[in-house]
Design an enzyme around this catalytic site. Structure first.
Site, PDB file in Angstrom:
ATOM      1  N   LYS B  46       0.878  -1.170   0.000  1.00 20.05           N
ATOM      2  CA  LYS B  46       0.000   0.000   0.000  1.00 20.05           C
ATOM      3  C   LYS B  46       0.916   1.221   0.000  1.00 20.05           C
ATOM      4  O   LYS B  46       1.990   1.205   0.617  1.00 20.05           O
ATOM      5  CB  LYS B  46      -0.877  -0.016   1.266  1.00 20.05           C
ATOM      6  N   SER B  47       0.545   2.274  -0.684  1.00 20.25           N
ATOM      7  CA  SER B  47       1.412   3.449  -0.781  1.00 20.25           C
ATOM      8  C   SER B  47       1.726   4.026   0.595  1.00 20.25           C
ATOM      9  O   SER B  47       0.855   4.112   1.458  1.00 20.25           O
ATOM     10  CB  SER B  47       0.762   4.517  -1.658  1.00 20.25           C
ATOM     11  N   GLY B  73      -8.083   7.202  -0.221  1.00 15.31           N
ATOM     12  CA  GLY B  73      -7.448   8.372   0.389  1.00 15.31           C
ATOM     13  C   GLY B  73      -6.129   8.051   1.045  1.00 15.31           C
ATOM     14  O   GLY B  73      -5.740   8.702   2.015  1.00 15.31           O
ATOM     15  N   CYS B 129      -2.666   9.289  -8.732  1.00 14.20           N
ATOM     16  CA  CYS B 129      -3.914   9.000  -8.004  1.00 14.20           C
ATOM     17  C   CYS B 129      -4.928  10.100  -8.312  1.00 14.20           C
ATOM     18  O   CYS B 129      -4.625  11.282  -8.193  1.00 14.20           O
ATOM     19  CB  CYS B 129      -3.658   8.950  -6.507  1.00 14.20           C
ATOM     20  N   LYS B 165       4.494   5.406 -11.896  1.00 10.85           N
ATOM     21  CA  LYS B 165       3.133   4.975 -12.245  1.00 10.85           C
ATOM     22  C   LYS B 165       2.341   6.150 -12.791  1.00 10.85           C
ATOM     23  O   LYS B 165       2.196   7.176 -12.117  1.00 10.85           O
ATOM     24  CB  LYS B 165       2.460   4.409 -10.997  1.00 10.85           C
ATOM     25  N   GLY B 243      -4.591  -2.524 -15.127  1.00  9.62           N
ATOM     26  CA  GLY B 243      -5.933  -1.995 -15.344  1.00  9.62           C
ATOM     27  C   GLY B 243      -6.871  -3.094 -15.806  1.00  9.62           C
ATOM     28  O   GLY B 243      -6.804  -3.519 -16.957  1.00  9.62           O
TER      29      GLY B 243
HETATM   30  C1  LIG Z   1      -9.061  -0.117  -3.431  1.00 10.28           C
HETATM   31  C2  LIG Z   1      -7.943   0.406  -4.263  1.00 10.28           C
HETATM   32  C3  LIG Z   1      -6.880   1.072  -3.642  1.00 10.28           C
HETATM   33  C4  LIG Z   1      -5.826   1.563  -4.394  1.00 10.28           C
HETATM   34  N1  LIG Z   1      -4.788   2.202  -3.773  1.00 10.28           N
HETATM   35  C5  LIG Z   1      -3.699   2.582  -4.485  1.00 10.28           C
HETATM   36  C6  LIG Z   1      -2.547   3.100  -3.845  1.00 10.28           C
HETATM   37  O1  LIG Z   1      -2.476   3.223  -2.619  1.00 10.28           O
HETATM   38  N2  LIG Z   1      -1.488   3.442  -4.618  1.00 10.28           N
HETATM   39  C7  LIG Z   1      -1.493   3.299  -5.981  1.00 10.28           C
HETATM   40  O2  LIG Z   1      -0.498   3.600  -6.618  1.00 10.28           O
HETATM   41  N3  LIG Z   1      -2.571   2.793  -6.611  1.00 10.28           N
HETATM   42  C8  LIG Z   1      -3.675   2.427  -5.892  1.00 10.28           C
HETATM   43  N4  LIG Z   1      -4.753   1.887  -6.552  1.00 10.28           N
HETATM   44  C9  LIG Z   1      -4.720   1.717  -8.014  1.00 10.28           C
HETATM   45  C10 LIG Z   1      -4.312   0.298  -8.376  1.00 10.28           C
HETATM   46  O3  LIG Z   1      -2.997   0.020  -7.925  1.00 10.28           O
HETATM   47  C11 LIG Z   1      -4.389   0.064  -9.894  1.00 10.28           C
HETATM   48  O4  LIG Z   1      -3.476   0.935 -10.535  1.00 10.28           O
HETATM   49  C12 LIG Z   1      -5.774   0.313 -10.472  1.00 10.28           C
HETATM   50  O5  LIG Z   1      -6.778  -0.121  -9.585  1.00 10.28           O
HETATM   51  C13 LIG Z   1      -5.974  -0.372 -11.825  1.00 10.28           C
HETATM   52  O6  LIG Z   1      -5.787  -1.773 -11.763  1.00 10.28           O
HETATM   53  P1  LIG Z   1      -6.972  -2.842 -11.514  1.00 10.28           P
HETATM   54  O7  LIG Z   1      -8.059  -2.564 -12.480  1.00 10.28           O
HETATM   55  O8  LIG Z   1      -6.326  -4.181 -11.671  1.00 10.28           O
HETATM   56  O9  LIG Z   1      -7.416  -2.614 -10.097  1.00 10.28           O
HETATM   57  C14 LIG Z   1      -5.839   1.398  -5.802  1.00 10.28           C
HETATM   58  C15 LIG Z   1      -6.904   0.750  -6.410  1.00 10.28           C
HETATM   59  C16 LIG Z   1      -7.956   0.240  -5.667  1.00 10.28           C
HETATM   60  C17 LIG Z   1      -9.077  -0.462  -6.350  1.00 10.28           C
END
Ligand SMILES: Cc1cc2nc3c(=O)[nH]c(=O)nc-3n(C[C@H](O)[C@H](O)[C@H](O)COP(=O)(O)O)c2cc1C
Ligand SMILES: Cc1cc2nc3c(=O)[nH]c(=O)nc-3n(C[C@H](O)[C@H](O)[C@H](O)COP(=O)(O)OP(=O)(O)OC[C@H]3O[C@@H](n4cnc5c(N)ncnc54)[C@H](O)[C@@H]3O)c2cc1C
Ligand code: FES
Lengths: 265, 304
Positions: B46-47, B73, B129, B165, B243
């Site tokens: 998690k970030s 958030g 983000c 990213k 994605g």
């Molecule tokens: C619940 C949730 C929390 C996320 N938190 C972060 C985060 O803390 N840092 C980050 O770089 N991306 C975060 N993302 C983005 C994901 O890492 C990813 O780039 C994005 O969801 C697209 O991929 P997916 O369709 O496989 O989920 C989050 C996505 C979701 C759904």
């Protein structure tokens, strides 16, 4: 992709004052849920938090809420007719299969998950004793409701000889041949119950409170050490053996940012 | 003989190309380990921000017909506690990528110096983000200038591979090129898109606690595939496709577009944490049936 998690909107049909800082909210809605499962309750525009189902009938269900902080304080300001939302039911539930005579223990904000179980057990003609663990007499809730379900209710304010709920609980376990222990309440109490059940080899399930932010196994807030299991789905109800494998059980939990908070012995 | 699924990205050897995306599970080391046990080739934390954050109010995640909206958030323990949490990360059994966020260049540097002994295999920096004020797109970080500045600064103090990213929304190629010029070792394409909003019509209120949130999952997949396809032509450093990857075919598709590895987040909701094993098995079956010996053979194949 037909899996959609969005709140279902329901109207509050009744609010019951249960005593100091405890209110029951009743909704007209035919909820499919089992004892131990929880809903994520949405105060539209405010926040969403987990609450166990406290009881239900074919066309109604209730949540019993202890006032603790911002969210529950706001919820206490709600009126009959207000719209709230929920997702769920989420998580695991208690299993009564094969039980004949059981002891239920409910304390603090954990009591409602076990009151629903008392109702389920009553419908299956299982003999139920119930210990209400509370810090003060004013926090004893649901006593008459439980008695009406045919449940024998105990709490330490009935008998001066018990200084702590735990003394009452061990006394009852020693005197009765319970074939099941089910508990939800302060974690240090749950830890003692789990340890005793393992020692005496009694079937036992406890419901654990971990920080639940999504309820659907995605955000990772509820993951426990050392297994990394998400308790929002693998819990809240776990059996004594699984509880015993959770290395943080009885030691610490985490807040909304993920920082550890140690239980005070 | 089953096809070989190993892939190497910025010097990290992965047993298979699936990486846990940042922010899905990954709040604790135990959780990362659990994801690896369920088949991920690598995992992202998690970030991590400088100070602890409790994040937005809930709902932080909702789903709809085509995918997911989230506005978590950036809730996290903060760099000091994260350094304890993720200590000895190398022992979890696969590479762990530390995701680092900041509101200023200085924040990034401070966080990285606090977590430098955790045993992370790479650093990921999301500039993208879409729903947290002060960070990512809302913090004005998704520009070529900021990308260059942040990558430059981090490369000066850290020897770890640096993954930047990007957002699928806009500026993507320019930002990725600037990061490449700044010395980034790979581009993750990408973050969630939008933000989007869903309103509950009975209460007339947006459902998410923050009102709006990044769109991920199946809705994002074709956009992410096109992003990777475009990037593959525009930059030389490797790409992690991310994605909407939910099934083995999606992984194959993303690699054919040009990805060397892929990150998977939302699919954990649809198929459980064992989704990594499932996607990998499905991909392996496809490769074997179609006489590919090695998954790296398909990287960029769609470019003819
Ligand atoms: C619940 C949730 C929390 C996320 N938190 C972060 C985060 O803390 N840092 C980050 O770089 N991306 C975060 N993302 C983005 C994901 O890492 C990813 O780039 C994005 O969801 C697209 O991929 P997916 O369709 O496989 O989920 C989050 C996505 C979701 C759904
Ligand atoms: C599965 C489960 C079932 C629950 N069932 C009931 C119930 O039937 N009745 C009841 O009164 N309470 C129940 N709770 C506890 C209830 O969720 C918290 O009391 C409530 O969220 C407190 O919110 P607050 O803003 O009023 O207080 P805060 O000041 O935010 O918190 C008070 C305490 O509640 C805990 N808490 C806060 N937010 C959460 C959260 N999102 N998840 C878990 N714990 C939290 C914290 O540990 C904190 O110590 C349950 C919790 C869980 C996990
Ligand atoms: S509460 Fe989000 S994963 Fe369990």
């Amino acid at each position: 992709m037909d899996k959609i998690t969005q709140p279902t909107i329901v109207k509050i049909t009744k609010i019951i004052n249960e005593g100091l800082n405890y209110k029951t909210f009743v909704f007209n809605y035919p909820l499919e849920a089992r004892a131990g499962q929880y809903l994520m309750l949405w105060l539209p525009g405010e926040d969403l938090k987990p609450f166990a189902v406290a009881w239900k009938t074919p066309d109604k269900f209730a949540l019993a809420v202890l006032k603790r902080g911002d969210f529950t304080a706001k919820l206490f300001e709600a009126h009959v007719g207000d719209l709230l939302g929920f997702t769920g039911p989420h998580g695991t539930y208690y299993n009564l299969t094969g039980r004949k005579k059981i002891l239920l223990i409910g304390g603090g904000s954990g009591a409602p998950s076990v009151t629903f179980l008392a109702q389920e057990a009553g419908q299956q003609n299982i003999k139920v004793d119930f210990v209400l663990a509370a810090a003060a007499k004013e926090e004893i809730i649901f006593e008459s409701w439980l008695t009406a379900q045919g449940v024998k209710v105990y709490h330490r304010f009935q008998d001066k000889k018990y200084e702590h709920a735990w003394d009452l609980i061990t006394d009852l376990i020693n005197k009765n041949n319970y074939d099941g222990l089910f508990a939800c309440g302060p974690e240090l109490l749950l830890k003692k119950i789990v340890d005793l059940s393992l020692e005496k080899n009694i079937f036992c399930q406890v419901s654990l409170e971990r920080y639940i932010k999504c309820g659907i196994g995605v955000c990772g807030k509820c993951c426990v050490d050392n297994s990394g299991l998400c308790l929002c789905q693998a819990g809240p109800v776990v059996n004594n053996h699984l509880a015993n494998q959770i290395s943080e059980f009885g030691k610490y939990h985490r807040d909304g940012s993920g920082q550890k908070i140690y239980f005070k012995q | 003989m089953p096809a070989n699924l190993e892939t190497t990205i910025t010097g990290l050897k992965l047993n298979n190309p699936t990486i846990l995306a940042s922010g899905v599970l990954g709040v604790t080391k135990a959780s990362l380990k659990n994801v690896i046990n369920n088949g991920a080739g690598a995992v992202t934390t998690k970030s991590i921000s400088l100070e602890p954050r409790s994040g937005h109010k809930a709902p932080i995640i909702i789903t709809y017909e085509a995918g997911m909206l989230n506005a978590v958030g950036y809730s996290n323990q903060g760099a000091v506690k994260a350094a304890e949490e993720f200590a000895n990360s190398a022992e979890v059994g696969a590479p762990v990528i530390g995701s680092v966020i900041g509101q200023s260049v200085d924040d990034f540097i401070k966080v990285i110096s606090k977590i430098k002994n955790c045993g992370f295999s790479a650093i990921e920096v999301p500039l993208s983000c879409p729903h947290t004020p002060g960070y990512g797109t809302l913090g004005g970080q998704h520009t070529p200038e900021m990308a260059k500045k942040i990558t430059d600064a981090i490369k000066k103090i850290s020897k770890l591979p640096l993954w930047i990213k990007v957002s699928p929304n806009e500026n993507m190629i320019a930002v990725a090129k600037a990061a490449e010029a700044g010395g980034a070792d790979a581009i993750v394409a990408g973050n969630s898109m939008g933000p989007g909003m869903i309103i509950d019509i009975k209460t007339a209120k947006p459902i998410l606690g923050f009102g709006m949130g990044g769109v991920s999952g199946p809705a994002l997949r074709p956009i992410a595939v096109r992003c990777v396809y475009d990037l593959y032509k525009a930059i030389k450093i490797p790409i992690i496709g991310c994605g909407g990857i939910t099934y083995g075919r999606d992984l194959i598709e993303m690699m054919m577009a040009g990805a060397t590895a892929v990150a998977v987040g939302t699919a954990v909701y649809y198929r459980g944490v064992s989704v990594f094993k499932k996607i990998t098995e499905e991909a392996e079956q496809f490769l074997t049936e179609n006489n590919y010996k090695d998954i790296t053979q398909i990287i960029g194949l769609a470019h003819g």
